[in-house]
Design a protein around this motif. Structure first.
Motif, PDB file in Angstrom:
ATOM      1  N   HIS A 186      -7.107  -5.779  10.276  1.00  5.22           N
ATOM      2  CA  HIS A 186      -6.208  -5.489  11.403  1.00  5.22           C
ATOM      3  C   HIS A 186      -4.850  -6.172  11.165  1.00  5.22           C
ATOM      4  O   HIS A 186      -3.806  -5.526  11.253  1.00  5.22           O
ATOM      5  CB  HIS A 186      -6.851  -6.008  12.698  1.00  5.22           C
ATOM      6  CG  HIS A 186      -6.035  -5.773  13.941  1.00  5.22           C
ATOM      7  ND1 HIS A 186      -6.514  -5.054  15.014  1.00  5.22           N
ATOM      8  CD2 HIS A 186      -4.794  -6.174  14.280  1.00  5.22           C
ATOM      9  CE1 HIS A 186      -5.584  -5.009  15.951  1.00  5.22           C
ATOM     10  NE2 HIS A 186      -4.527  -5.696  15.536  1.00  5.22           N
ATOM     11  N   HIS A 190      -0.907  -4.705  10.031  1.00  2.00           N
ATOM     12  CA  HIS A 190       0.359  -4.989  10.721  1.00  2.00           C
ATOM     13  C   HIS A 190       1.496  -5.255   9.737  1.00  2.00           C
ATOM     14  O   HIS A 190       2.667  -5.159  10.107  1.00  2.00           O
ATOM     15  CB  HIS A 190       0.204  -6.181  11.665  1.00  2.00           C
ATOM     16  CG  HIS A 190      -0.355  -5.819  13.008  1.00  2.00           C
ATOM     17  ND1 HIS A 190       0.072  -4.722  13.718  1.00  2.00           N
ATOM     18  CD2 HIS A 190      -1.315  -6.410  13.772  1.00  2.00           C
ATOM     19  CE1 HIS A 190      -0.608  -4.661  14.855  1.00  2.00           C
ATOM     20  NE2 HIS A 190      -1.455  -5.659  14.910  1.00  2.00           N
ATOM     21  N   HIS A 196       0.764  -1.050  17.452  1.00  2.00           N
ATOM     22  CA  HIS A 196      -0.597  -0.501  17.522  1.00  2.00           C
ATOM     23  C   HIS A 196      -0.546   1.022  17.651  1.00  2.00           C
ATOM     24  O   HIS A 196      -1.254   1.621  18.458  1.00  2.00           O
ATOM     25  CB  HIS A 196      -1.373  -1.130  18.680  1.00  2.00           C
ATOM     26  CG  HIS A 196      -1.703  -2.579  18.447  1.00  2.00           C
ATOM     27  ND1 HIS A 196      -1.217  -3.600  19.215  1.00  2.00           N
ATOM     28  CD2 HIS A 196      -2.455  -3.177  17.490  1.00  2.00           C
ATOM     29  CE1 HIS A 196      -1.659  -4.759  18.757  1.00  2.00           C
ATOM     30  NE2 HIS A 196      -2.420  -4.539  17.715  1.00  2.00           N
ATOM     31  N   PHE A 200      -0.947   2.965  12.686  1.00  2.00           N
ATOM     32  CA  PHE A 200      -1.554   1.650  12.455  1.00  2.00           C
ATOM     33  C   PHE A 200      -3.080   1.768  12.428  1.00  2.00           C
ATOM     34  O   PHE A 200      -3.748   1.329  11.487  1.00  2.00           O
ATOM     35  CB  PHE A 200      -1.106   0.656  13.547  1.00  2.00           C
ATOM     36  CG  PHE A 200      -1.943  -0.593  13.590  1.00  2.00           C
ATOM     37  CD1 PHE A 200      -1.686  -1.663  12.744  1.00  2.00           C
ATOM     38  CD2 PHE A 200      -3.018  -0.690  14.475  1.00  2.00           C
ATOM     39  CE1 PHE A 200      -2.474  -2.807  12.773  1.00  2.00           C
ATOM     40  CE2 PHE A 200      -3.815  -1.829  14.517  1.00  2.00           C
ATOM     41  CZ  PHE A 200      -3.542  -2.891  13.663  1.00  2.00           C
TER      42      PHE A 200
END
Ligand SMILES: [Zn+2]
Length: 227
Positions: A186, A190, A196, A200
């Protein structure tokens, strides 16, 4: 924004005004004049909702700083998704050792013990997370910088899109490996998408197709991952 009305108790008395109290235990009490109907009271509580929630949230934050675990024999501490019981020892070459299924901790005061645990998670986290970052780096095609394990307060991880540095909360080391991988991927995603967005999540999905389940696991179990 109007949310759900929190549960509250009502006491009517010969008073002139209505007061709403947030009790020490987090429950809400309404002291109302006798002539107020349930409906009227409900309308007022609902109107106050936002402020009540604000207070409740602040209370939760206070509670969150309170420790979940006692530093006593038999207390359990998680490490990579498994719980290990604590055994206090009088003499040991290092402050904390994971040995034969036990966390063996050299007796000291509570604050010091918590620091020792944090240092344990941090020290274990750096090589393990670094290895996983290296593993995912090629697959995701991202440049990464330094990996740090630290106290990030309310976040599991953070990153710098400029330097590629990745920071992880020491609490991540309490989670199972699959969850730890999710947190790592995660954060690495980024470095490509600083948001988000669908793009992504698509990036995360390529590496971890069941990321929704892992995210949900973290949502449910995250609060218990603390000292
Ligand atoms: Zn994120």
């Amino acid at each position: 924004m109007m949310g759900e009305v929190p549960a509250y108790t009502v006491k009517r008395s010969q008073r002139k005004t209505l007061s709403i109290y947030l009790e020490r235990d987090g429950t809400i009490s309404v002291l109302a004049p006798e002539h107020f109907t349930d409906e009227e009271i409900h309308t007022i509580v609902r109107r106050k909702n936002f402020q009540l929630y604000k207070h409740l949230a602040e209370r939760d934050e206070l509670n969150a700083t309170r420790s979940l675990r006692e530093v006593v024999n038999g207390e359990t501490f998680p490490y990579l998704g498994r719980n290990y019981r604590l055994q206090l020892v009088d003499a040991q070459p290092v402050p904390l050792l994971l040995k034969e299924g036990y966390f063996c901790l050299k007796r000291t005061d509570k604050d010091k013990s918590q620091e020792i645990f944090k240092e344990f998670y941090r020290a274990k986290g750096i090589p393990r997370i670094t290895k996983r970052v290296e593993y995912f780096r090629g697959r995701m095609g991202v440049e990464t910088g330094q990996v740090r394990v630290m106290d990030l307060q309310h976040r599991w991880a953070s990153c710098s899109v400029i330097t590629g540095d990745l920071n992880f909360h020491w609490k991540c080391m309490m989670a199972p490996l699959s969850i730890l991988d999710y947190i790592i991927v995660h954060e690495m995603a980024h470095l490509k998408f600083d948001n988000h967005s669908d793009a992504f999540w698509n990036e995360v999905d390529k590496i971890i197709p069941d990321h929704r389940e892992r995210k949900q696991w973290l949502r449910v179990n995250g609060a218990g991952m603390d000292l």
